[in-house]
Design an enzyme around this catalytic site. Structure first.
Site, PDB file in Angstrom:
ATOM      1  N   PHE A 251       9.738  27.679  19.052  1.00 34.04           N
ATOM      2  CA  PHE A 251      10.621  28.638  18.384  1.00 34.04           C
ATOM      3  C   PHE A 251      11.811  29.050  19.228  1.00 34.04           C
ATOM      4  O   PHE A 251      12.268  30.190  19.202  1.00 34.04           O
ATOM      5  CB  PHE A 251       9.832  29.860  17.874  1.00 34.04           C
ATOM      6  CG  PHE A 251       9.229  29.559  16.536  1.00 34.04           C
ATOM      7  CD1 PHE A 251       8.129  28.737  16.441  1.00 34.04           C
ATOM      8  CD2 PHE A 251       9.811  30.022  15.372  1.00 34.04           C
ATOM      9  CE1 PHE A 251       7.613  28.390  15.215  1.00 34.04           C
ATOM     10  CE2 PHE A 251       9.295  29.684  14.140  1.00 34.04           C
ATOM     11  CZ  PHE A 251       8.192  28.873  14.068  1.00 34.04           C
ATOM     12  N   CYS A 262       9.073  33.806   4.355  1.00 35.45           N
ATOM     13  CA  CYS A 262       8.399  34.812   5.193  1.00 35.45           C
ATOM     14  C   CYS A 262       9.328  35.577   6.133  1.00 35.45           C
ATOM     15  O   CYS A 262       9.444  36.791   6.018  1.00 35.45           O
ATOM     16  CB  CYS A 262       7.301  34.154   6.021  1.00 35.45           C
ATOM     17  SG  CYS A 262       5.925  33.607   5.027  1.00 35.45           S
ATOM     18  N   LYS A 265      12.050  38.015   4.651  1.00 37.21           N
ATOM     19  CA  LYS A 265      11.405  39.082   3.883  1.00 37.21           C
ATOM     20  C   LYS A 265      10.581  40.004   4.793  1.00 37.21           C
ATOM     21  O   LYS A 265      10.626  41.229   4.663  1.00 37.21           O
ATOM     22  CB  LYS A 265      10.500  38.405   2.843  1.00 37.21           C
ATOM     23  CG  LYS A 265       9.575  39.303   2.076  1.00 37.21           C
ATOM     24  CD  LYS A 265       8.935  38.546   0.921  1.00 37.21           C
ATOM     25  CE  LYS A 265       7.704  37.757   1.293  1.00 37.21           C
ATOM     26  NZ  LYS A 265       6.492  38.548   1.421  1.00 37.21           N
TER      27      LYS A 265
HETATM   28  C1  UDX Z   1       6.474  31.152   8.900  1.00 37.45           C
HETATM   29  C2  UDX Z   1       5.476  31.365  10.051  1.00 37.45           C
HETATM   30  O1  UDX Z   1       5.612  30.318  11.011  1.00 37.45           O
HETATM   31  C3  UDX Z   1       4.071  31.456   9.525  1.00 37.45           C
HETATM   32  O2  UDX Z   1       3.182  31.704  10.592  1.00 37.45           O
HETATM   33  C4  UDX Z   1       4.053  32.584   8.508  1.00 37.45           C
HETATM   34  O3  UDX Z   1       2.789  32.870   8.037  1.00 37.45           O
HETATM   35  C5  UDX Z   1       5.007  32.281   7.377  1.00 37.45           C
HETATM   36  O4  UDX Z   1       6.311  32.149   7.922  1.00 37.45           O
HETATM   37  P1  UDX Z   1       7.448  29.107   7.518  1.00 37.45           P
HETATM   38  O5  UDX Z   1       8.348  30.115   6.876  1.00 37.45           O
HETATM   39  O6  UDX Z   1       6.756  28.145   6.635  1.00 37.45           O
HETATM   40  O7  UDX Z   1       6.307  29.851   8.360  1.00 37.45           O
HETATM   41  O8  UDX Z   1       8.337  28.241   8.519  1.00 37.45           O
HETATM   42  P2  UDX Z   1       8.658  28.157  10.088  1.00 37.45           P
HETATM   43  O9  UDX Z   1       8.331  26.791  10.566  1.00 37.45           O
HETATM   44  O10 UDX Z   1       8.034  29.262  10.842  1.00 37.45           O
HETATM   45  O11 UDX Z   1      10.256  28.288  10.084  1.00 37.45           O
HETATM   46  C6  UDX Z   1      10.931  29.417   9.557  1.00 37.45           C
HETATM   47  C7  UDX Z   1      12.441  29.291   9.690  1.00 37.45           C
HETATM   48  O12 UDX Z   1      12.831  29.375  11.039  1.00 37.45           O
HETATM   49  C8  UDX Z   1      13.015  27.961   9.193  1.00 37.45           C
HETATM   50  O13 UDX Z   1      14.204  28.204   8.497  1.00 37.45           O
HETATM   51  C9  UDX Z   1      13.251  27.172  10.462  1.00 37.45           C
HETATM   52  O14 UDX Z   1      14.237  26.201  10.317  1.00 37.45           O
HETATM   53  C10 UDX Z   1      13.656  28.282  11.412  1.00 37.45           C
HETATM   54  N1  UDX Z   1      13.423  27.957  12.840  1.00 37.45           N
HETATM   55  C11 UDX Z   1      12.148  27.789  13.306  1.00 37.45           C
HETATM   56  C12 UDX Z   1      14.497  27.864  13.729  1.00 37.45           C
HETATM   57  O15 UDX Z   1      15.661  28.014  13.329  1.00 37.45           O
HETATM   58  N2  UDX Z   1      14.240  27.609  15.046  1.00 37.45           N
HETATM   59  C13 UDX Z   1      12.990  27.464  15.538  1.00 37.45           C
HETATM   60  O16 UDX Z   1      12.843  27.250  16.758  1.00 37.45           O
HETATM   61  C14 UDX Z   1      11.913  27.543  14.644  1.00 37.45           C
END
Ligand code: UDX
Length: 433
Positions: A251, A262, A265
């Site tokens: 992340f 998620c 929101k």
């Molecule tokens: C997330 C959480 O990871 C999960 O634990 C929770 O229950 C629901 O929300 P999700 O929304 O499916 O899951 O996607 P995730 O892979 O976490 O990415 C979320 C957003 O962050 C995406 O738009 C992704 O592109 C962005 N992101 C993620 C980044 O910009 N950089 C990163 O390093 C990681």
């Protein structure tokens, strides 16, 4: 153990199917008849790797079924999971309408002791509200409310369900704890940590975890933006930061801002909740603001690269889903960027391996839908890569360039190597490099 799952959206379907895989007998119910009809035909309403096979298998083996008869499903099962949507309301808080509708249905059909397990992401205090609501409606009601948040990532939800980092169980009832442990017993075998706590703490864990991850992304996005100003490479910075075990590399990928169902929101909901209680959560407020600015910044990058005026320009957009391996476009930065490009008078042609159907619901005929990445490049003044689908990682650059009017490539996910892109003749721009 017999389980009823109310809500067959993304979380309910994956959880219901996963619990069936654990050996439970699960009835998934929803009031949307078309969705249940689809599922009964063996069709999956969402795109999620591995889900179709798992649904098929568990239906065939008799552990998983679908129904629209919610009252009957409540009466027939000991454990009722709530996995209905809790979207943002107008003020940024969580809209609990669907949750309370389902709770009232449970109250009307309470024919003996039941465990009510809340999977939906709900503001801290909701489990207690649910308890009071049922107790107020049914005299001498026997039930426990458990907060059991999910941590599924879209695109790898099945895997996340079967191999979670932890299971959180929030309740003070010994009986409910024993039942929940029983439900998740296959996870004991793989030594998954269980966190057993009260309702409020369990509810808070979900928000605290998501908001922290969102903060990590906003943090690295700000670092990336500073890198651009001082000539540093954010990839190297992130890697070296991540090598510190206290930070970790996950992340820390800069990009166009986080999206999905998620993070946006949940950060808003926690911000809202804190303010309602009289506390100004400055850090969380900043996470939200940085994310909004980041999306706008991507539009500015494209605008600058095509000479400062987007009007009449043809912009090819690669990817519309909020991340790869999903057709979900909820709060996708790509949708935001496309809308801004259109507002500025640009013509947009987009391609996505899974989410064009969803994009069409938003944009209709306002944009053109391409059949592949190369069609996106046709006559384009610039390409903007919004989602890092694997299909976009090794495009034939000469083919792409040959089709474009001007070879401008804005890579909001840092998929490509800046030097190689320049060698290939592109005016290339990533994030923070
Ligand atoms: C997330 C959480 O990871 C999960 O634990 C929770 O229950 C629901 O929300 P999700 O929304 O499916 O899951 O996607 P995730 O892979 O976490 O990415 C979320 C957003 O962050 C995406 O738009 C992704 O592109 C962005 N992101 C993620 C980044 O910009 N950089 C990163 O390093 C990681």
């Amino acid at each position: 153990m017999r389980i009823c799952m109310i809500g067959t959206g993304y979380v309910g379907l994956v959880t219901g199917c996963g619990l069936a895989e654990f050996g439970m007998k699960v009835t998934c119910v929803d009031k949307v008849t078309e969705k249940i009809a689809m599922l009964k035909r063996g069709e999956i309403p969402i795109y999620e790797p591995g889900l179709k096979d798992l649904v098929e298998k568990n239906v065939k083996e008799g552990r998983l079924s679908f129904s629209t008869d919610i009252p009957e499903a409540i009466r027939n099962n000991l454990v009722v999971f709530l996995a209905v949507g809790t979207p943002s309301d107008d003020g940024g808080g969580a809209d609990l309408r669907y949750l309370f509708d389902a709770v009232d249905e449970i109250a009307r059909n309470l024919n003996g002791y039941k465990v009510i397990a809340i999977k939906s992401t709900v503001p801290v205090g909701t489990a207690k509200r649910v308890s009071r609501r049922i107790a107020g409606r049914v005299e001498g009601a026997a039930f426990d409310v458990v907060s059991n948040p999910e941590f599924l990532r879209e695109g790898s939800a099945v895997e996340d369900f079967l191999h979670p980092d932890r299971v959180v169980i929030g309740t003070e009832s010994e009986q409910a704890i024993a039942i929940m442990k029983d439900i998740y017993s296959p996870l004991y075998l793989i030594e998954t940590p269980f966190v057993i706590t009260n309702n409020e703490t369990a509810e808070m864990i979900k928000y605290a975890a998501n908001t922290f991850l969102a903060a990590k992304i906003s943090y690295i996005n700000e670092v990336a933006n500073i890198c651009e100003l001082v000539g540093a490479d954010v990839h190297v910075v992130a890697r070296a930061m991540g090598l510190d075990g206290r930070i970790s590399r996950k992340f820390l990928h800069p990009g166009p801002g986080f999206g999905g169902s998620c993070f946006p929101k949940d950060t808003r909901a926690l911000y809202h909740l804190a303010r309602e209680k009289g506390y100004d959560p400055a850090l969380i407020g900043s996470v939200i603001r940085v994310n909004e600015n980041q999306k706008t910044r991507m539009v500015e990058k494209v605008k600058r690269r095509v000479g400062g005026d987007l009007s009449g320009k043809v912009i090819g957009v690669l990817g519309v889903s909020f991340k790869p391996n999903t057709d979900d476009i909820r709060e996708s930065p790509a949708i935001f960027v496309i809308q801004r490009l259109l507002d500025a008078g640009a013509k947009v042609q987009a391609f996505d391996p899974a989410a064009l159907g969803e994009a069409r619901k938003v944009f209709g005929d306002a944009i053109t839908y391409a059949a592949n990445a190369y069609e996106v490049a046709q006559g384009a003044d610039a390409i903007v890569l919004m989602t890092e689908w694997n299909q976009f990682r090794s495009l034939d650059l000469q083919e792409l360039k040959g089709r474009m009017k001007t070879p401008v490539f804005v890579d909001t996910r840092n998929v490509y190597d800046p030097r190689k892109m320049e060698q290939a003749g592109f005016a290339y721009e990533g994030v923070g490099r």
